[in-house]
Structure formats: C-alpha cells, structure tokens
Design a protein around this motif. Structure first.
Motif, PDB file in Angstrom:
ATOM      1  N   GLN A   1      -9.656  30.846  -3.871  1.00 25.33           N
ATOM      2  CA  GLN A   1     -10.338  31.558  -4.950  1.00 25.33           C
ATOM      3  C   GLN A   1     -11.679  32.104  -4.501  1.00 25.33           C
ATOM      4  O   GLN A   1     -12.308  31.555  -3.604  1.00 25.33           O
ATOM      5  CB  GLN A   1     -10.575  30.602  -6.107  1.00 25.33           C
ATOM      6  CG  GLN A   1      -9.320  30.422  -6.921  1.00 25.33           C
ATOM      7  CD  GLN A   1      -9.466  29.324  -7.933  1.00 25.33           C
ATOM      8  OE1 GLN A   1     -10.294  28.426  -7.761  1.00 25.33           O
ATOM      9  NE2 GLN A   1      -8.667  29.372  -8.965  1.00 25.33           N
ATOM     10  N   THR A   2     -12.102  33.154  -5.173  1.00 24.44           N
ATOM     11  CA  THR A   2     -13.422  33.685  -4.865  1.00 24.44           C
ATOM     12  C   THR A   2     -14.457  32.978  -5.743  1.00 24.44           C
ATOM     13  O   THR A   2     -14.153  32.571  -6.862  1.00 24.44           O
ATOM     14  CB  THR A   2     -13.469  35.213  -5.092  1.00 24.44           C
ATOM     15  OG1 THR A   2     -14.807  35.636  -4.857  1.00 24.44           O
ATOM     16  CG2 THR A   2     -13.064  35.604  -6.489  1.00 24.44           C
ATOM     17  N   ARG A   3     -15.656  32.823  -5.180  1.00 23.67           N
ATOM     18  CA  ARG A   3     -16.709  32.211  -5.982  1.00 23.67           C
ATOM     19  C   ARG A   3     -17.688  33.257  -6.497  1.00 23.67           C
ATOM     20  O   ARG A   3     -18.660  32.937  -7.136  1.00 23.67           O
ATOM     21  CB  ARG A   3     -17.469  31.185  -5.133  1.00 23.67           C
ATOM     22  CG  ARG A   3     -16.686  29.920  -4.948  1.00 23.67           C
ATOM     23  CD  ARG A   3     -17.548  28.855  -4.359  1.00 23.67           C
ATOM     24  NE  ARG A   3     -17.719  29.036  -2.927  1.00 23.67           N
ATOM     25  CZ  ARG A   3     -18.630  28.381  -2.209  1.00 23.67           C
ATOM     26  NH1 ARG A   3     -19.445  27.543  -2.794  1.00 23.67           N
ATOM     27  NH2 ARG A   3     -18.724  28.575  -0.910  1.00 23.67           N
ATOM     28  N   THR A   4     -17.447  34.514  -6.162  1.00 26.33           N
ATOM     29  CA  THR A   4     -18.377  35.563  -6.615  1.00 26.33           C
ATOM     30  C   THR A   4     -17.742  36.367  -7.736  1.00 26.33           C
ATOM     31  O   THR A   4     -16.516  36.514  -7.791  1.00 26.33           O
ATOM     32  CB  THR A   4     -18.738  36.522  -5.471  1.00 26.33           C
ATOM     33  OG1 THR A   4     -17.537  37.139  -5.025  1.00 26.33           O
ATOM     34  CG2 THR A   4     -19.413  35.816  -4.318  1.00 26.33           C
TER      35      THR A   4
ATOM     36  N   GLU B   1     -15.085  32.836   4.324  1.00 22.45           N
ATOM     37  CA  GLU B   1     -15.373  33.209   2.933  1.00 22.45           C
ATOM     38  C   GLU B   1     -16.423  34.315   2.899  1.00 22.45           C
ATOM     39  O   GLU B   1     -16.313  35.285   2.157  1.00 22.45           O
ATOM     40  CB  GLU B   1     -15.883  31.966   2.183  1.00 22.45           C
ATOM     41  CG  GLU B   1     -15.997  32.188   0.689  1.00 22.45           C
ATOM     42  CD  GLU B   1     -16.457  30.938  -0.049  1.00 22.45           C
ATOM     43  OE1 GLU B   1     -16.711  29.901   0.596  1.00 22.45           O
ATOM     44  OE2 GLU B   1     -16.585  31.027  -1.288  1.00 22.45           O
TER      45      GLU B   1
END
Ligand code: SF4
Ligand code: FES
Length: 332
Positions: free
Chosen positions: A138-141, A106
């Motif tokens: 999914q991206t968390r940023t 990630e």
C-alpha cells in the motif's frame, strides 16, 4: 621487477574474497556472485562516475577493517564505498539493510506510476524486479504524483518522465559516448527532471544507448514501442559489418521479424559493446545481419524465461561449432 600489489580481504554475508585496493564493495560482491550482490539502480560499471544516487545498494559494514574493527555507524552505498583490508559486510544477512531497501523502494515508487501493464520496459525493468522483492502493498502518501506528458525527444527516443528515477545514467551516456550532450537534469530537488536543451532532438550517433542503460521505462525506442511484450520475443546474438561500432547486437525477434535491436548485456544488465544508432534503429531487416544463435539471458528476471529455441536453418550461422554447442546445452 614489478612489485606485487597486496590484495584486500573482504567478507560479505560470510563469504570471503580478495580484491585490489580501490575496489568498491559492490564490485567485490559481484566477484563473489549469487544472492549477496546488492541491487543497483544507478551504478553502471561501463560508465565512469556512475552510482551514489539511488541508495538501493546500501549495505551494513559490521567491521571496518583489520586495523580498525569498529562497525560503520550508518549503512553505506556499496557502489561508492571502497573495500578496506579485513572488512566485513552484511547484505542479505542484515535486517537493517533489508529494511532500508524496503524504504528506498517505497521512496522510488512515490512518483513512479504502476503502469507496468502498458509500459514497454515491463519484463526487463529493474524497478519492477525491486518492487517485487522489496515493495510494500500500500501507499502511505495521499498526494498527487508528479505527472508529465510523454515527449518525443528526437526521432528515435520517447521520454516518459513520470517513470524516471533520476539515476543520471542517460546523462553519463551522452557525456561519455556522444560528441554533444543535448539533454540533462534540469532543476533541483522535487522539481528535477530530464529534459533536452531548447528545441534539441537527441540524434547523435550513439545516443540510442540511453535506452539500454535506463533502468526503468522512462526512455524507450520509438521504432519498437508497443510492438511486442519482451517475453514474446526471442533474443538472438547477431553481428553485422559496421564502420561506427563493433556491430555486435541482440536481435529481439518475433518469427522472422526483428522487433528491436539492443546492445549485448551481461548478467548485471550492463552493456558489453555500445552500438550505434544505425545498427539499433535502421537495421530491422534480417538479411543485414549474420545470426550467431540464441542469446542466453543470464539476468534473473522474467526476461530470461521462454526464450530458448534452436536457430532456424534459414539463418546463416556465423560459427557452426558455437551454435552446435549452444543447441546441445539447450537440449540438456
Ligand atoms: S531517463 Fe532513465 S536513465 Fe535517464 S535519469 Fe531517468 S531513469 Fe535514469
Ligand atoms: S547503485 Fe549505489 S547508490 Fe545507486
């Protein structure tokens, strides 16, 4: 009488092997082979001092050694940690290691674009393989990614800094294989980037090898860009007379046309014989090579699919006995 060196015993995921003192856990795992070998995005055996930068090779040491059986308190980078006698290591069998690998993947993808559909490295990209196995959906940023314009760094090489993971392999290649290093990592931390010295072009004799060692699509061959997806080409072992390098290469062919030339690599995608720029960029004519036969790609990836065909009669076979053996294997 030479004194026999006592080997160290190491157990990785329940499989035991013996290695010489000073061997890294990663190399010991490679000696065992199979699923217990941790992935490596920056370590590269043929290059001195590689490793220790990406953390994809983290493993859990559940027993330090026979002399001190305490586990190591944190996960360790297997490419930079030496084996101790009686050490026990968990790679696949460790939940902590798997979690860490998800997190490192990630982290590596925070700035790396998901542009595999247009990237020349697709199909032979280590980060693509790693994200397939350990990536999250999914991206968390929500921050903007670092973006750079693609840059021609010399007549042969294109730099797509967006894709670089700062593994430093290309810097080590320039340091260890060429007379003059003309590029490096500029700035620090979040601002770090690969760049050339002012107005310099990467042209030295063996600099093309940076393309082969780059684990992602940050450095690509300008003479082969967008020519074909790698899985539509057929790799052939070939050799030529060359006074700069051993002249042993892999030709990636589409029909009778040579799409690109690369060095030969082993199952860990590490170069076996460095090749010079002349062989890599200027010998795209099949008559300049002696074709030995189809190249077996042992790396586990899409790159190893769809590649096998018998050598065509139009090619000169270097060693008919070898070619026959390969054909027979293919037929089985
Ligand atoms: S350009 Fe490629 S080889 Fe060089 S540091 Fe970046 S990822 Fe590594
Ligand atoms: S491969 Fe060990 S830290 Fe990168």
């Amino acid at each position: 009488m030479s004194e026999e060196i006592k080997k160290f015993k190491i157990t990785i995921d329940g499989q035991t092997t013996e290695v010489l003192p000073g061997t890294s856990i990663l190399e010991a795992a490679r000696q065992i082979g199979g699923q217990s070998v941790p992935p490596a995005m920056c370590y590269y055996k043929p290059l001195e001092n590689s490793g220790g930068r990406c953390r994809t090779c983290l493993v859990e040491v559940s027993k330090g050694s026979d002399a001190d059986s305490r586990p190591m308190p944190k996960l360790v980078a297997s490419c930079r940690t030496s084996v101790m006698d009686g050490m026990e290591v968990k790679n696949l069998s460790s939940e902590k290691t798997q979690e860490a690998r998800h997190a490192v993947t990630e982290f590596l993808l925070i700035n790396h674009p998901l542009d595999c559909p247009i990237c020349d490295q697709a199909g032979e990209c280590h980060l693509q393989d790693l994200s397939y196995e350990h990536g999250v959906e999914q991206t968390r940023t929500e921050f903007e990614r670092r973006t750079f314009e693609p840059e021609d760094i010399g007549p042969y090489i294109k730099l797509n800094m967006n894709r670089c993971i700062l593994c430093a392999r290309c810097v080590l290649v320039a340091n260890q294989l060429t007379d003059n290093r003309e590029h490096g990592i500029l700035f620090r931390g979040e601002h770090a980037e690969i760049s050339t010295n002012l107005n310099k072009a990467l042209e030295s004799d063996f600099i093309g090898n940076v393309i082969d060692v780059c684990p992602v699509g940050a450095l690509t061959d300008r003479t082969a860009r967008f020519a074909s997806r790698v899985w539509f080409t057929k790799p052939m072992n070939a050799s030529c007379e060359c006074d700069k390098c051993a002249g042993k290469a892999v030709l990636w062919m589409k029909g009778e046309e040579i799409v690109r030339v690369t060095a030969r690599k082993d199952q860990y995608d590490e170069v076996q014989d460095w090749i010079c720029n002349e062989c890599r960029f200027h010998k795209k004519d099949v008559t300049k090579w002696t074709i030995e036969g189809p190249r077996h790609i042992s790396r586990h990836s899409v790159i190893s699919l769809n590649h096998y065909q018998k050598p065509k009669n139009t090619f000169t076979l270097l060693d008919n006995a070898d070619a026959k053996e390969i054909s027979e294997k293919d037929e089985k």
